[in-house]
Design an enzyme around this catalytic site. Sequence first.
Site, PDB file in Angstrom:
ATOM      1  N   ASP A 128      33.431 -51.656  15.534  1.00 56.42           N
ATOM      2  CA  ASP A 128      34.480 -52.283  16.347  1.00 56.42           C
ATOM      3  C   ASP A 128      35.672 -52.749  15.485  1.00 56.42           C
ATOM      4  O   ASP A 128      35.682 -52.539  14.260  1.00 56.42           O
ATOM      5  CB  ASP A 128      33.836 -53.446  17.119  1.00 56.42           C
ATOM      6  N   ASP A 185      38.618 -52.208  26.814  1.00 59.48           N
ATOM      7  CA  ASP A 185      37.310 -52.188  27.479  1.00 59.48           C
ATOM      8  C   ASP A 185      37.402 -51.803  28.958  1.00 59.48           C
ATOM      9  O   ASP A 185      38.286 -52.252  29.684  1.00 59.48           O
ATOM     10  CB  ASP A 185      36.656 -53.571  27.382  1.00 59.48           C
TER      11      ASP A 185
HETATM   12  C1  GLA Z   1      34.763 -55.004  22.074  1.00 55.09           C
HETATM   13  C2  GLA Z   1      34.385 -53.557  22.377  1.00 55.09           C
HETATM   14  C3  GLA Z   1      33.297 -53.528  23.432  1.00 55.09           C
HETATM   15  C4  GLA Z   1      32.080 -54.314  22.960  1.00 55.09           C
HETATM   16  C5  GLA Z   1      32.502 -55.730  22.613  1.00 55.09           C
HETATM   17  C6  GLA Z   1      31.375 -56.504  21.953  1.00 55.09           C
HETATM   18  O1  GLA Z   1      35.378 -55.623  23.162  1.00 55.09           O
HETATM   19  O2  GLA Z   1      35.507 -52.830  22.790  1.00 55.09           O
HETATM   20  O3  GLA Z   1      32.931 -52.186  23.725  1.00 55.09           O
HETATM   21  O4  GLA Z   1      31.513 -53.683  21.839  1.00 55.09           O
HETATM   22  O5  GLA Z   1      33.605 -55.746  21.711  1.00 55.09           O
HETATM   23  O6  GLA Z   1      31.750 -57.832  21.627  1.00 55.09           O
END
Ligand code: GLA
Length: 384
Positions: A128, A185
């Site tokens: 990430d 997301d």
């Molecule tokens: C980010 C990523 C998500 C998930 C969260 C976890 O927002 O884009 O897919 O992995 O972190 O905290």
Amino acid sequence: MALLAQTPPMGFNTWNTFGPNIDEKMVMEMADVIVEKGYKDAGYKYVVIDDCWSLRERDEDGELVPDPAKFPHGMKYVGDYIHSKGLKFGMYSCAGIRTCAGFPSSFDHEFQDARTFASWGVDFLKYDFCYFPSFANCQHRYLQMAQALRASGRDILFSACNWGAQEPWNWMRSVGAHMYRSTGDIFDNFNSTAGIAKSQMDKFNANAPGCFNDMDMLTVGMNGIGNVGSGTEANSYNEYEFEFAYWCFCASPLMMGADLRKVDDKYRELLQNPGLIALNQDKEARPPYLVRNENGWTLWVRHLADGEFAIGVFNFADGDRWAEVTFAELGVPVNSGVKLDITDVITGEKVGLKKDDMFFPVRAHSCKIFRAKFVPEKRRRAAK
Ligand code: GLA
């Protein structure tokens, strides 16, 4: 080393439904269900534990420590169980100083953590982008983690997740990722799905065996429940079908996000639709071509292996409409000397031999996907 991600990776990830509420029992049950309910046979193999699996601090040797309340037997135990089911084990870290949920991540610990993951039997690392320091170079840090994984002595698929920052479609393949998150997301509603889908329409051209544009974990079958669930605003059946078909058409990785222990039969069948999965996993792995985008009514073509091609009609608009597909737009004009033998990919039904055009209804937020084979119109005389 094995060639990883020759076709888009397929699996399950804990984040969409469970967020921070993860533990070994749930992960192991998910592995059971993936085998027992046909997902493994359909092609899904990675079981990925997302954020929130570790303690808040590293130990005195600088090692990441699994949270004993969530994973009392440690991560190797979970990995061994997943492997015993013939599946692959995925985990999560982050290129920044902390993970998005505030746990320790791998900045300046890349090689140490890659060795730790390898010792636990990890086959897939989602990586990430939260808390990425302003003084650091993003491309270089993804390169460094790719090197660390390759040096770890294990084949570990590198799932980079930088949400589309700094145009990853232009460089992620070259720094060594096998897939890269290209958007923020996803949430379990059509606005979110359609927003992501529209944002990537012209960004698939780097798709090829070895590395794929990842539009995020699927929400199919969540029905509004869970961490990114949208309650009563959740997608309808047509909208989930649209999401799954679009991800398949564009060769995005297929990482399921619903609680597979509870998914309705109709969504299990959708997630295992053989025609759509064959399209996603086509071995030529070519990007799709957007032929027409008319107020959210989109027509697509995608070349497939063995000389076939796919036709996609995705109606992003809020109204139903009759879709006209003229074959000239597909690059097969009236004087081509060929007809198209058409099959409906979603239902598997034969549509039959067609020439010139097709005309059919497509509901709002719905799609139609066809597979086409060339058939000569008549036997040609030998050229003199
Ligand atoms: C980010 C990523 C998500 C998930 C969260 C976890 O927002 O884009 O897919 O992995 O972190 O905290």
